[in-house]
Write a protein that holds these residues in place. Structure first.
Motif, PDB file in Angstrom:
ATOM      1  N   ASN A 112      -6.953  49.178  59.673  1.00 48.37           N
ATOM      2  CA  ASN A 112      -5.819  49.780  60.360  1.00 48.37           C
ATOM      3  C   ASN A 112      -5.915  49.660  61.876  1.00 48.37           C
ATOM      4  O   ASN A 112      -4.896  49.526  62.563  1.00 48.37           O
ATOM      5  CB  ASN A 112      -5.669  51.246  59.971  1.00 48.37           C
ATOM      6  N   ASN A 113      -7.124  49.709  62.425  1.00 47.42           N
ATOM      7  CA  ASN A 113      -7.256  49.611  63.878  1.00 47.42           C
ATOM      8  C   ASN A 113      -7.384  48.171  64.352  1.00 47.42           C
ATOM      9  O   ASN A 113      -7.499  47.913  65.557  1.00 47.42           O
ATOM     10  CB  ASN A 113      -8.435  50.445  64.377  1.00 47.42           C
ATOM     11  N   GLY A 114      -7.411  47.220  63.421  1.00 45.72           N
ATOM     12  CA  GLY A 114      -7.470  45.799  63.767  1.00 45.72           C
ATOM     13  C   GLY A 114      -8.845  45.269  64.102  1.00 45.72           C
ATOM     14  O   GLY A 114      -8.986  44.108  64.488  1.00 45.72           O
ATOM     15  N   SER A 115      -9.889  46.090  63.942  1.00 46.16           N
ATOM     16  CA  SER A 115     -11.228  45.658  64.353  1.00 46.16           C
ATOM     17  C   SER A 115     -11.900  44.718  63.355  1.00 46.16           C
ATOM     18  O   SER A 115     -12.829  43.982  63.721  1.00 46.16           O
ATOM     19  CB  SER A 115     -12.119  46.888  64.574  1.00 46.16           C
ATOM     20  N   VAL A 116     -11.456  44.729  62.102  1.00 47.82           N
ATOM     21  CA  VAL A 116     -12.041  43.868  61.069  1.00 47.82           C
ATOM     22  C   VAL A 116     -10.908  43.150  60.334  1.00 47.82           C
ATOM     23  O   VAL A 116      -9.938  43.790  59.913  1.00 47.82           O
ATOM     24  CB  VAL A 116     -12.879  44.670  60.054  1.00 47.82           C
ATOM     25  N   THR A 126      -4.344  35.650  64.885  1.00 44.56           N
ATOM     26  CA  THR A 126      -3.941  36.975  65.344  1.00 44.56           C
ATOM     27  C   THR A 126      -2.919  36.813  66.454  1.00 44.56           C
ATOM     28  O   THR A 126      -2.916  35.815  67.181  1.00 44.56           O
ATOM     29  CB  THR A 126      -5.123  37.806  65.865  1.00 44.56           C
ATOM     30  N   TRP A 127      -2.046  37.810  66.573  1.00 44.01           N
ATOM     31  CA  TRP A 127      -1.140  37.908  67.713  1.00 44.01           C
ATOM     32  C   TRP A 127      -1.418  39.225  68.399  1.00 44.01           C
ATOM     33  O   TRP A 127      -1.332  40.296  67.787  1.00 44.01           O
ATOM     34  CB  TRP A 127       0.310  37.878  67.277  1.00 44.01           C
ATOM     35  N   SER A 169      -1.628  46.350  62.950  1.00 42.50           N
ATOM     36  CA  SER A 169      -2.474  47.506  63.230  1.00 42.50           C
ATOM     37  C   SER A 169      -1.642  48.781  63.338  1.00 42.50           C
ATOM     38  O   SER A 169      -0.423  48.735  63.463  1.00 42.50           O
ATOM     39  CB  SER A 169      -3.248  47.281  64.530  1.00 42.50           C
ATOM     40  N   SER A 170      -2.311  49.904  63.309  1.00 37.79           N
ATOM     41  CA  SER A 170      -1.610  51.187  63.418  1.00 37.79           C
ATOM     42  C   SER A 170      -0.807  51.269  64.700  1.00 37.79           C
ATOM     43  O   SER A 170       0.323  51.780  64.714  1.00 37.79           O
ATOM     44  CB  SER A 170      -2.618  52.342  63.360  1.00 37.79           C
ATOM     45  N   SER A 171      -1.349  50.747  65.788  1.00 34.85           N
ATOM     46  CA  SER A 171      -0.659  50.804  67.067  1.00 34.85           C
ATOM     47  C   SER A 171       0.498  49.822  67.154  1.00 34.85           C
ATOM     48  O   SER A 171       1.378  49.964  68.007  1.00 34.85           O
ATOM     49  CB  SER A 171      -1.647  50.501  68.201  1.00 34.85           C
TER      50      SER A 171
END
Length: 362
Positions: free
Chosen positions: A65-69, A358-359, A331-333
């Motif tokens: 969700n946070n885009g880190s993985v 990724t964008w 991602s959540s944001s």
């Protein structure tokens, strides 16, 4: 007996920067929403995820969700090439994940790097979890599938039972699977998403053999459940749809119904409303309600916020894109999106080749 597969291997490869371009903005008509078009992110930078040696094509399968993985698969269409291989990308590092077989795919991953998915090992589907460098089967008795995981580590999916499918949750404490109640008159169901607060979404069917229309459904944290509403003007009896994502108060997926055709839909779980979006097939959603997928009927990946659809840059000009670019996760944001862009075709069979990308949007 639960099978486990050994430790991971980190690959020495770096992400190549693909294209850097301003997104193309398309004005569209959109159902009334809380956010406005002025909040649309107008500039997005694309970067290609690492392509391991020996592979020609990569595609995203999930993102935290946070885009880190980010989970993605590398494939080689040639007969002499290596078989499909699953990878996790985090902080510039790529980790090879040993899979049960070539059919296995990580469907979702959380920020801790715990991934879940399923594979087919005749005669059953097998749910699995990748945790702490080890791939293990999830308990399911007759087989099943794992589709999503939240930040806490709760996993949702389904288990097979006497010729039907039962929606389940595997709690983070290691217990489970715990069956989720089906609404009266339904004999088939699957859980496809779980929020960080424990809200679960999926779809159910009357027929136990998985035939007939799918009805979007929510299992709330207070133990109650209900069908998700249809957009204004859509008759629930004539509609079919599935939920594929949930973040905060928002859920998203696809809907097929007379008058709206087949395309993306989002639900506001707090207000109990549904809206058709101008993006194709199923869509991902941020916790602010931004949806992402591709332009309906077009070849460009895109996201939609408020009344604005924003086309995302690809590797090929639209006139050269004979396949389609697509956003798989947001991602959540709403500031990081992951998906696939078309790069060309392979050999005389014209198999489409894609790059996982990724964008990052300002």
């Amino acid at each position: 007996m639960r099978r486990t597969f050994g430790a991971r291997r980190a690959l020495a490869c770096t992400a190549a920067v693909g294209a850097v371009a301003a997104a193309t903005v398309l004005p569209v008509q959109f159902a009334a929403a809380a956010e406005t078009g002025a909040e649309a992110q107008q500039s997005c930078v694309m970067a290609t995820l690492p392509i391991p040696e020996g592979y020609q094509s990569t595609r995203v399968t999930g993102m935290s969700n946070n885009g880190s993985v980010i989970a993605y698969v590398a494939e080689s269409p040639g007969a002499d090439g290596p078989g499909p291989q699953q990878f996790l990308y985090a902080d510039g590092d790529v980790t090879e994940v040993p899979m049960l077989n070539e059919y296995a795919t990580i469907q979702d991953v959380n920020a801790a790097g715990v991934g879940v998915g399923w594979s087919f090992i005749s005669p059953d589907y097998v749910p699995f979890v990748w945790r702490d460098g080890e791939l293990s089967e999830l308990p399911s008795e007759e087989g099943g599938s794992a589709y999503a995981i939240n930040a806490k580590g709760d996993i949702v999916g389904s288990r097979d039972h006497e010729g039907s499918t039962v929606p389940v949750v595997w709690p983070a404490d290691g217990s489970g699977p715990v069956d989720l109640a089906l609404p009266a008159g339904n004999e088939w169901g699957i859980a496809t998403g779980i929020g960080n607060d424990g809200t679960i979404v999926g779809h159910v069917k009357v027929e136990r053999d998985n035939s007939g229309p799918a009805k979007p459904y929510v299992w709330r944290t207070d133990g109650t459940g209900d069908y998700l509403p249809m957009p204004a003007g859509v008759d629930p009896a004539s509609a079919s749809g599935e939920v594929t994502d949930i973040k905060g108060d928002w859920a998203s997926g696809w809907l097929s119904a007379p008058g709206v055709g087949y395309g993306g839909v989002r639900w506001n779980l707090a207000t109990g409303t549904a809206q058709v979006v101008k993006l194709g097939d199923w869509v991902a959603v941020s916790d602010k309600g931004t949806t992402a997928s591709h332009v309906r009927g077009g070849s460009s990946a895109a996201y939609q916020t408020g009344k604005t659809v924003v086309k995302l840059p690809g590797l090929l000009a639209p006139a050269e894109n004979t396949y389609r670019d697509n956003v798989v996760a947001i991602s959540s944001s709403g500031k990081l999106l992951a998906g696939d862009v078309f790069t060309g075709v392979y050999d005389a069979d014209e198999q489409p080749l894609t790059n996982a990308v990724t964008w990052t949007c300002a």
